[in-house]
Design a protein around this motif. Structure first.
Motif: not given
Length: 114
Positions: A69-76, A10-11, A42-51, A93-101
Motif C-alpha cells: 500500500l505504499a503507492r497509496a501513501k500508507w505507512v507501517s 479508532a472506534m 496489535y504488534t504493528n499498525l499500518s495507516f493512510k498518511a497525508s503526503d 484520526k488523520s487517516a480517518h479524515g483522509i479516507v472519510a473526505s
C-alpha cells in the motif's frame, strides 16, 4: 500504545467499523473503506498518511512504507507498543479524515461526518 488504546481511539471516530480481513488482521474502516489496520496481536499498525506525513515518517525512519500500500501513501509502524498513544491516536484520526473526505457527501452525512 496498547491494543485497548488503539481500539478506543479508532472506534471513537464517527462511522468507524472494525472488520477482520486476511485471516486475523483487524481493519478499521469508515464507509467501507479501510483507514488503519493491525495484526491480531496489535504488534504493528499500518495507516493512510497525508503526503507530508508519509515523507516525514518514512524519511526519518519512524515508519516504513506499508507493504502493498505504499503507492497509496500508507505507512507501517513495526512496534506499536513503543509508540506514544497520543501521537498514534492523532495519526489514526488523520487517516480517518483522509479516507472519510473521499466518501460521497450523502454517505458522510449518513455516518455523521461533517
Amino acid at each position: 500504545m496498547t491494543k485497548e488504546e488503539l481500539h478506543a481511539a479508532a472506534m471513537a471516530l464517527p462511522g468507524t467499523t472494525l472488520d477482520l480481513k486476511w485471516g486475523d488482521d483487524h481493519c478499521y474502516c469508515v464507509g467501507g473503506k479501510m483507514f488503519a489496520a493491525t495484526d491480531g496481536a496489535y504488534t504493528n499498525l499500518s495507516f493512510k498518511a497525508s503526503d507530508i506525513a508519509f515523507e516525514a515518517l518514512t524519511t526519518t525512519g519512524r515508519a516504513e512504507p506499508a507493504k502493498y500500500l505504499a503507492r497509496a501513501k500508507w505507512v507501517s509502524l513495526n512496534d506499536l507498543r513503543s509508540q506514544d498513544p497520543a501521537e498514534v491516536a492523532e495519526w489514526v484520526k488523520s487517516a480517518h479524515g483522509i479516507v472519510a473526505s473521499k466518501l460521497p457527501k450523502k454517505q458522510r452525512a449518513e455516518l455523521g461526518i461533517a
